[in-house]
Design a protein around this motif. Structure first.
Motif, PDB file in Angstrom:
ATOM      1  N   ASP A 215      36.488  50.921  24.228  1.00 45.83           N
ATOM      2  CA  ASP A 215      35.771  49.733  23.957  1.00 45.83           C
ATOM      3  C   ASP A 215      34.931  49.819  22.791  1.00 45.83           C
ATOM      4  O   ASP A 215      34.952  48.708  22.150  1.00 45.83           O
ATOM      5  CB  ASP A 215      34.706  49.569  25.188  1.00 45.83           C
ATOM      6  N   LEU A 216      34.679  50.809  22.320  1.00 41.95           N
ATOM      7  CA  LEU A 216      33.793  51.110  20.931  1.00 41.95           C
ATOM      8  C   LEU A 216      34.904  50.860  19.673  1.00 41.95           C
ATOM      9  O   LEU A 216      34.424  50.084  18.868  1.00 41.95           O
ATOM     10  CB  LEU A 216      33.333  52.225  20.866  1.00 41.95           C
ATOM     11  N   ALA A 217      36.380  51.171  19.885  1.00 38.66           N
ATOM     12  CA  ALA A 217      37.038  50.945  19.095  1.00 38.66           C
ATOM     13  C   ALA A 217      37.335  49.576  18.691  1.00 38.66           C
ATOM     14  O   ALA A 217      37.576  48.887  17.850  1.00 38.66           O
ATOM     15  CB  ALA A 217      38.494  51.802  19.304  1.00 38.66           C
ATOM     16  N   VAL A 218      37.609  48.810  19.931  1.00 43.11           N
ATOM     17  CA  VAL A 218      37.713  47.479  19.848  1.00 43.11           C
ATOM     18  C   VAL A 218      36.474  46.532  19.262  1.00 43.11           C
ATOM     19  O   VAL A 218      36.764  45.601  18.502  1.00 43.11           O
ATOM     20  CB  VAL A 218      37.709  46.749  21.505  1.00 43.11           C
ATOM     21  N   ARG A 219      35.333  46.977  19.682  1.00 46.21           N
ATOM     22  CA  ARG A 219      34.173  46.390  19.185  1.00 46.21           C
ATOM     23  C   ARG A 219      34.253  46.650  17.505  1.00 46.21           C
ATOM     24  O   ARG A 219      33.836  45.514  16.847  1.00 46.21           O
ATOM     25  CB  ARG A 219      32.915  46.896  19.521  1.00 46.21           C
ATOM     26  N   ALA A 220      34.486  47.711  17.046  1.00 46.18           N
ATOM     27  CA  ALA A 220      34.544  48.262  15.737  1.00 46.18           C
ATOM     28  C   ALA A 220      35.465  47.253  15.115  1.00 46.18           C
ATOM     29  O   ALA A 220      35.303  46.676  13.996  1.00 46.18           O
ATOM     30  CB  ALA A 220      34.725  49.560  15.505  1.00 46.18           C
ATOM     31  N   PHE A 221      36.798  47.122  15.610  1.00 45.92           N
ATOM     32  CA  PHE A 221      37.685  46.303  15.108  1.00 45.92           C
ATOM     33  C   PHE A 221      37.390  44.804  14.945  1.00 45.92           C
ATOM     34  O   PHE A 221      37.582  44.076  13.839  1.00 45.92           O
ATOM     35  CB  PHE A 221      39.014  46.422  15.691  1.00 45.92           C
ATOM     36  N   ARG A 222      36.845  44.046  15.808  1.00 46.94           N
ATOM     37  CA  ARG A 222      36.496  42.946  16.091  1.00 46.94           C
ATOM     38  C   ARG A 222      35.347  42.632  14.786  1.00 46.94           C
ATOM     39  O   ARG A 222      35.457  41.582  14.000  1.00 46.94           O
ATOM     40  CB  ARG A 222      35.767  42.353  17.415  1.00 46.94           C
ATOM     41  N   GLU A 223      34.613  43.777  14.908  1.00 44.40           N
ATOM     42  CA  GLU A 223      33.454  43.418  13.767  1.00 44.40           C
ATOM     43  C   GLU A 223      34.019  43.459  12.269  1.00 44.40           C
ATOM     44  O   GLU A 223      33.718  42.444  11.489  1.00 44.40           O
ATOM     45  CB  GLU A 223      32.366  44.522  13.675  1.00 44.40           C
ATOM     46  N   LEU A 224      35.107  44.275  12.022  1.00 44.92           N
ATOM     47  CA  LEU A 224      35.503  44.464  10.498  1.00 44.92           C
ATOM     48  C   LEU A 224      36.309  43.477  10.397  1.00 44.92           C
ATOM     49  O   LEU A 224      36.594  43.101   9.178  1.00 44.92           O
ATOM     50  CB  LEU A 224      36.125  45.873  10.502  1.00 44.92           C
ATOM     51  N   GLN A 225      36.928  42.891  11.380  1.00 51.91           N
ATOM     52  CA  GLN A 225      37.988  41.709  11.134  1.00 51.91           C
ATOM     53  C   GLN A 225      37.267  40.511  10.770  1.00 51.91           C
ATOM     54  O   GLN A 225      37.843  39.609  10.176  1.00 51.91           O
ATOM     55  CB  GLN A 225      38.509  41.350  12.586  1.00 51.91           C
ATOM     56  N   ARG A 226      36.004  40.356  10.911  1.00 53.93           N
ATOM     57  CA  ARG A 226      35.156  39.379  10.287  1.00 53.93           C
ATOM     58  C   ARG A 226      35.162  39.032   8.970  1.00 53.93           C
ATOM     59  O   ARG A 226      35.360  38.346   8.063  1.00 53.93           O
ATOM     60  CB  ARG A 226      33.442  39.404  10.832  1.00 53.93           C
ATOM     61  N   ASP A 227      35.182  40.476   8.222  1.00 52.94           N
ATOM     62  CA  ASP A 227      35.336  40.434   6.717  1.00 52.94           C
ATOM     63  C   ASP A 227      36.765  40.639   6.354  1.00 52.94           C
ATOM     64  O   ASP A 227      37.056  40.421   4.995  1.00 52.94           O
ATOM     65  CB  ASP A 227      34.505  41.648   6.317  1.00 52.94           C
ATOM     66  N   ARG A 228      37.680  41.133   7.374  1.00 51.48           N
ATOM     67  CA  ARG A 228      39.228  41.478   6.938  1.00 51.48           C
ATOM     68  C   ARG A 228      40.057  40.633   8.106  1.00 51.48           C
ATOM     69  O   ARG A 228      40.369  41.323   8.687  1.00 51.48           O
ATOM     70  CB  ARG A 228      39.472  42.789   6.926  1.00 51.48           C
TER      71      ARG A 228
END
Length: 380
Positions: A215-228
C-alpha cells in the motif's frame, strides 16, 4: 569435501531463499566439492540427478507454487549413515529442515542453519500479532539446534544475539554484476510499457503479498505521479494481492513472474525501484536494482543498511512520509536519479559471488574440523 544442503524451496520456484540457496550450492560445486541437495519433489517432477534427494511435500498455504517438505528423518539417517557428509546446511525451518537437524545430531554431523525469513514479523502482516513471540521462540529453538546460524547482515546478527540465538555468524551476500547490468536495458520492453526514454518507469519486483507493505508503494507512486503524469508503475512478480491490486489500479502494468535474464532485463529497463517491505531479512532485489543502475527507495535496514549509501546511490528512509518524499524527489529530478543509479552500479561491482562461496566453504569446513577434533579428543 562432501556437503549436503537441505531446503524446502529451490528454482524454478522464484523467491529470495530459493535463489540464494542455489547460489550457495553452485558456489560449492565450482570450488570442487561434492554436494547433495535434499528438497521436496516439485510439480510434475519425476526424478532428479544422483546428486539430489527428492522427498514428499505439500503446497504451502497462501504461497501458490511453493511447497514444504514432509518429515524425512528415517530416509536421511539411512542415506547419511551409508555416505555421511562432512557438514550440512539447512536453509529452511519447515518439517524437512527439522528432520535434517535431528538426523545430523543423531549421527554427529555438524550442521549450519540459514536464517532467511522473519516469520515472526509475518504474524503481524497476516493479522496474527499475538503469535509473533511464539514464532520467534520456535525459530530460536530450531536454529539453536545447529552449530551455527548464518545471517546476511550485522544488524540481524545483533538482533538474534539479543534474543538468545547462539553461534550467529554473518555470511555476506553478493550480486552477479554481469547478469544485472545497465547493458540489459531494452527500449522495446519500455515501449511495451508505453514509455520512450523520456518517460519514467517505476518498478516493484518481488512477491505481491500483504507482508511486502505494498500500500505504501501505491501511495508513493500516486503522489509522484502528480508531478510526473507520464510515469508508469510496472509490477514484476505474483502473489495473493495481485488480483485486487490490478482491479483497483487498472493503469498498473503487471508482468508476472520473470526468471533469470528476464529479471535483469526488467530491472535495467526501469528508472526507479520502490521497495517498501519491512519484513525482509536481507532483500536481494536491492542489490540487483543497484547493480542494474536503478536507484532504490527503501527502508534503512537489511541490504540497504549494509550496502546502500543514503542520498548517494539511493534512498534509505525511516518512515512512510520520508519514503513518499524520497520517491517523489527521485521521480522529479532526472539528473539526480541517473547519477545515483550510476554510483549504485559502481558500488555493486566490488561484491563478488565467488567470495561468498569461499566464505561459505570455509565456514562449513571449520564446523567439520571442529567436530572431528572434538571426536578425537573424546576417544583419547
Amino acid at each position: 569435501m562432501r556437503y549436503a544442503i537441505v531446503t524446502e524451496t529451490y528454482p524454478p520456484e522464484i523467491n529470495g531463499v530459493a535463489l540464494t540457496v542455489q547460489g550457495l550450492e553452485l558456489g560449492l560445486r565450482a570450488r570442487g566439492h561434492e554436494v547433495l541437495l535434499v528438497r521436496p519433489r516439485q510439480q510434475d517432477e519425476i526424478r532428479a540427478g544422483s546428486d539430489t534427494l527428492l522427498v514428499r511435500g505439500a503446497g504451502l498455504p497462501r504461497y501458490p507454487g511453493l511447497k514444504f517438505g514432509f518429515p524425512a528423518t528415517k530416509s536421511l539417517l539411512e542415506l547419511w549413515t551409508a555416505c555421511p557428509p562432512d557438514a550440512i546446511y539447512v536453509a529452511t525451518e519447515g518439517p524437512l529442515g527439522w528432520s535434517a537437524l535431528r538426523a545430523a545430531r543423531k549421527l554427529g554431523i555438524p550442521a549450519a542453519t540459514g536464517f532467511h525469513t522473519r516469520f515472526d514479523q509475518y504474524m503481524r502482516d497476516y493479522g496474527m500479532p499475538f503469535l509473533e513471540s511464539t514464532a520467534l521462540r520456535w525459530m530460536r529453538r530450531f536454529h539453536n539446534g545447529g552449530d551455527a546460524t548464518l545471517v546476511p547482515t550485522r544488524e540481524l546478527a545483533e538482533f538474534l544475539q539479543s534474543q538468545n540465538f547462539r553461534q550467529v555468524v554473518r555470511l555476506a551476500r553478493a550480486v552477479d554484476a554481469d547478469q544485472f547490468s545497465p547493458d540489459r536495458r531494452d527500449a522495446a520492453l519500455r515501449r511495451a510499457w508505453g514509455l520512450d526514454e523520456s518517460g519514467l518507469a517505476v518498478i516493484y519486483l518481488g512477491r505481491i503479498a500483504p507482508e511486502k507493505n505494498l500500500d505504501l508503494a501505491v501511495r508513493a507512486f500516486r503522489e509522484l505521479q502528480r508531478d510526473r503524469p507520464d510515469a508508469r508503475f510496472v509490477w514484476v512478480g505474483d502473489g495473493p494481492a495481485r488480483a485486487k491490486l490490478a482491479q483497483d489500479h487498472p493503469d498498473f502494468i503487471f508482468c508476472g513472474l520473470q526468471r533469470g535474464a528476464e529479471v535483469a532485463r526488467h530491472f535495467a529497463s526501469a528508472d526507479l525501484f520502490l521497495f517498501p517491505s519491512h519484513s525482509e531479512t536481507f532483500g536481494n532485489t536491492t542489490l540487483e536494482a543497484m547493480a542494474s543502475g536503478i536507484p532504490t527507495v527503501t527502508f534503512d535496514y537489511g541490504a540497504a543498511r549494509e550496502h546502500l549509501r543514503h542520498e548517494i546511490d539511493g534512498m534509505a528512509v525511516d518512515n512512510d512520509a520520508d519514503f513518499i518524499a524520497a520517491a517523489t524527489k527521485l521521480a522529479t529530478d532526472d539528473a539526480l536519479r541517473r547519477a545515483m543509479g550510476e554510483r549504485a552500479r559502481l558500488s555493486m561491482q566490488r561484491l563478488h559471488p565467488e567470495q561468498v562461496a569461499s566464505d561459505f566453504d570455509t565456514l562449513l569446513a571449520g564446523l567439520a574440523d571442529t567436530r572431528r577434533r572434538h571426536a578425537s579428543a573424546a576417544v583419547a
